[in-house]
Design an enzyme around this catalytic site. Structure first.
Site, short mmCIF file in Angstrom:
data_model
loop_
_atom_site.label_atom_id
_atom_site.label_comp_id
_atom_site.label_asym_id
_atom_site.label_seq_id
_atom_site.Cartn_x
_atom_site.Cartn_y
_atom_site.Cartn_z
N ASP A 37 0.81 -0.99 -0.10
CA ASP A 37 0.01 0.01 -0.04
C ASP A 37 0.89 1.32 -0.23
O ASP A 37 2.30 1.22 0.26
CB ASP A 37 -0.95 0.05 1.21
CG ASP A 37 -2.21 0.80 0.98
OD1 ASP A 37 -3.17 0.24 0.99
OD2 ASP A 37 -2.20 2.23 1.00
N VAL A 59 1.66 1.21 -6.68
CA VAL A 59 1.36 0.21 -7.79
C VAL A 59 1.29 0.91 -9.40
O VAL A 59 1.47 0.34 -10.26
CB VAL A 59 -0.04 -0.42 -7.56
CG1 VAL A 59 0.25 -1.23 -6.36
CG2 VAL A 59 -0.88 0.56 -7.65
N ASN A 85 -5.51 -4.86 -6.39
CA ASN A 85 -6.73 -4.35 -5.61
C ASN A 85 -6.85 -2.86 -5.65
O ASN A 85 -7.72 -2.32 -5.52
CB ASN A 85 -7.27 -5.04 -4.60
CG ASN A 85 -8.18 -4.56 -3.68
OD1 ASN A 85 -9.41 -4.39 -4.10
ND2 ASN A 85 -7.52 -3.86 -2.82
N TYR A 153 -12.85 6.59 -13.86
CA TYR A 153 -12.82 5.47 -13.24
C TYR A 153 -13.58 4.29 -13.96
O TYR A 153 -13.10 3.02 -14.06
CB TYR A 153 -13.71 5.57 -11.90
CG TYR A 153 -13.90 4.46 -10.80
CD1 TYR A 153 -12.95 4.26 -10.02
CD2 TYR A 153 -15.09 3.43 -10.91
CE1 TYR A 153 -13.02 3.25 -9.20
CE2 TYR A 153 -15.22 2.59 -10.29
CZ TYR A 153 -14.14 2.20 -9.25
OH TYR A 153 -14.27 1.28 -8.53
N LYS A 157 -11.90 0.81 -15.31
CA LYS A 157 -12.47 -0.67 -14.73
C LYS A 157 -12.77 -1.55 -15.97
O LYS A 157 -12.76 -2.84 -16.17
CB LYS A 157 -13.62 -0.28 -13.69
CG LYS A 157 -13.23 0.10 -12.45
CD LYS A 157 -12.11 -0.65 -11.74
CE LYS A 157 -11.92 0.08 -10.43
NZ LYS A 157 -10.75 -0.71 -9.71
N THR A 188 -18.36 1.04 2.71
CA THR A 188 -17.26 1.37 3.36
C THR A 188 -17.53 2.57 4.18
O THR A 188 -18.52 3.58 4.07
CB THR A 188 -16.24 2.15 2.26
OG1 THR A 188 -16.68 3.00 1.54
CG2 THR A 188 -15.75 0.83 1.23
N1 LIG Z 1 -15.84 0.42 -2.38
C1 LIG Z 1 -16.63 0.08 -3.49
O1 LIG Z 1 -17.93 0.19 -3.29
C2 LIG Z 1 -15.99 -0.47 -4.78
C3 LIG Z 1 -17.02 -1.03 -5.74
C4 LIG Z 1 -16.17 -1.89 -7.05
C5 LIG Z 1 -14.90 -1.77 -6.71
N2 LIG Z 1 -14.25 -1.37 -5.88
C6 LIG Z 1 -12.65 -1.25 -6.10
O2 LIG Z 1 -12.15 -2.10 -5.15
C7 LIG Z 1 -10.82 -1.56 -5.00
C8 LIG Z 1 -10.73 -1.47 -3.26
O3 LIG Z 1 -11.42 -0.35 -3.09
P1 LIG Z 1 -11.62 0.02 -1.65
O4 LIG Z 1 -13.17 0.56 -1.54
O5 LIG Z 1 -11.39 -1.04 -0.76
O6 LIG Z 1 -11.17 1.22 -1.43
P2 LIG Z 1 -10.27 1.92 -0.07
O7 LIG Z 1 -9.95 3.36 -0.63
O8 LIG Z 1 -10.72 1.68 1.05
O9 LIG Z 1 -8.62 1.22 -0.31
C9 LIG Z 1 -8.03 1.13 -1.42
C10 LIG Z 1 -6.53 1.28 -1.00
O10 LIG Z 1 -5.46 1.29 -2.00
C11 LIG Z 1 -4.27 2.18 -1.57
N3 LIG Z 1 -3.96 2.82 -2.92
C12 LIG Z 1 -4.56 3.98 -3.23
N4 LIG Z 1 -3.71 4.30 -4.47
C13 LIG Z 1 -2.53 3.67 -4.30
C14 LIG Z 1 -1.61 3.16 -4.89
N5 LIG Z 1 -1.07 4.07 -6.12
N6 LIG Z 1 -0.47 2.36 -4.71
C15 LIG Z 1 -0.68 1.57 -3.64
N7 LIG Z 1 -1.85 1.58 -2.77
C16 LIG Z 1 -2.73 2.57 -3.24
C17 LIG Z 1 -5.12 3.07 -0.45
O11 LIG Z 1 -4.00 3.78 0.37
C18 LIG Z 1 -6.13 2.12 0.29
O12 LIG Z 1 -5.41 1.66 1.39
C19 LIG Z 1 -10.58 -0.49 -5.79
O13 LIG Z 1 -9.83 -0.92 -7.00
C20 LIG Z 1 -11.78 -0.08 -5.96
O14 LIG Z 1 -11.99 0.73 -7.27
C21 LIG Z 1 -14.91 -0.64 -4.99
#
Ligand SMILES: NC(=O)c1ccc[n+]([C@@H]2O[C@H](COP(=O)([O-])OP(=O)(O)OC[C@H]3O[C@@H](n4cnc5c(N)ncnc54)[C@H](O)[C@@H]3O)[C@@H](O)[C@H]2O)c1
Length: 254
Positions: A37, A59, A85, A153, A157, A188
């Site tokens: 992270d 990443v 992720n 976004y 995706k 969340t």
């Molecule tokens: N939360 C939702 O409703 C939802 C729905 C569909 C898809 N997603 C996808 O699921 C994944 C996780 O989402 P989440 O809701 O757990 O998000 P979140 O914001 O709670 O967690 C994402 C994590 O990624 C880290 N991060 C961000 N940019 C980064 C980088 N450049 N390098 C390394 N780490 C990095 C952040 O520090 C954070 O800890 C994402 O790809 C998001 O697009 C989320």
């Protein structure tokens, strides 16, 4: 269940949300974990909790991605599972009419280029092992349109989904499975706060969910653990929707 006993898993975006819930689930199932992270403090805390190794990595940067997988291999001797992720959805990514190049590019880099880099640099380890499971996080918005747009976004995706399908097909006979996880909206802390302040905004979205609620991160983690495990041995190049029925719905129950 101990389906992941001694498998080495790298999880990006592991400091919070879906990534952290998955780290906890993988640990319960016996995996050895590398948590990556940008957020060093929360990442270290998470790694300590699940008994994993923390690597600070952005990443979207190739050097960081190379170092992340090399660390996992050097420490544990294999890389069996990659859960790619990490992702962002910043407020300045909105309608195509108002989203500027800066927001567009930033989201593409973190959400799509990162998945390209992670797959590119983990596949050679998996080729040498003759096995591996890659799970890339896409989203339900990769398969459905939304009037409340986040244009970069959504496009990112869609890219993750198409790239995953192609890699799943290309590397299938080398024992490497590549699947796209498409979560529906997840409950969340950020989403909860937003919708507590604005119930109308929440209702506009909830009406489309047959199950009538958002997902818990643990429910998404359960799907990732399935895809990572041998229970999914015949699942590859899939668009794995975990969305409470959104993508199948026309009229939802009252
Ligand atoms: N939360 C939702 O409703 C939802 C729905 C569909 C898809 N997603 C996808 O699921 C994944 C996780 O989402 P989440 O809701 O757990 O998000 P979140 O914001 O709670 O967690 C994402 C994590 O990624 C880290 N991060 C961000 N940019 C980064 C980088 N450049 N390098 C390394 N780490 C990095 C952040 O520090 C954070 O800890 C994402 O790809 C998001 O697009 C989320």
């Amino acid at each position: 269940m101990q389906r992941l006993q001694d498998r080495v898993a790298v999880i990006t975006g592991a400091a919070g949300g879906i990534g952290l819930a998955t780290a906890r689930r993988f640990a319960e199932e016996g995996a050895r974990l590398v948590l990556a992270d940008l957020d060093e403090e929360a990442g270290r805390r998470a790694a300590e909790e699940v008994g994993g190794l923390f690597v600070r990595a952005d990443v979207s940067q190739e050097d960081d991605v190379v170092r992340m997988f090399a660390t996992a291999f050097d420490e544990f001797g294999s890389v069996d599972i990659a859960f790619n992720n990490a992702g962002i959805s910043p407020a300045d990514d909105d309608s195509i009419l108002t989203t500027g190049m800066d927001a567009w590019r930033r989201v593409q880099e973190v959400n799509l280029t990162s998945v390209y880099l992670c797959c590119k640099h983990v596949i050679p380890y998996m080729q040498r092992q003759g096995k591996g499971s890659i799970i890339n996080t896409a989203s339900f918005v990769a398969v459905m349109g939304s009037a409340t747009s986040q244009i970069s976004y959504t496009a990112s995706k869609g890219g993750v989904l198409a790239m995953t399908r192609e890699l799943g097909v290309q590397f299938a006979r080398e024992g490497i499975r590549v699947n796209a996880l498409c979560p529906g909206p997840v409950d969340t802390p950020l989403l909860r706060e937003l919708f507590a302040k604005d119930p109308e905004r929440a209702q506009r979205r909830l009406v489309h969910v047959p199950l009538g609620r958002f997902a818990r991160a643990e429910e998404i983690a359960a799907a990732v653990a399935f895809l990572a495990s041998d229970d999914a041995s015949f699942v590859t190049a899939a668009e794995f929707l975990v969305d409470g029925g959104i993508s199948g719905a026309y009229v939802t129950p009252l």
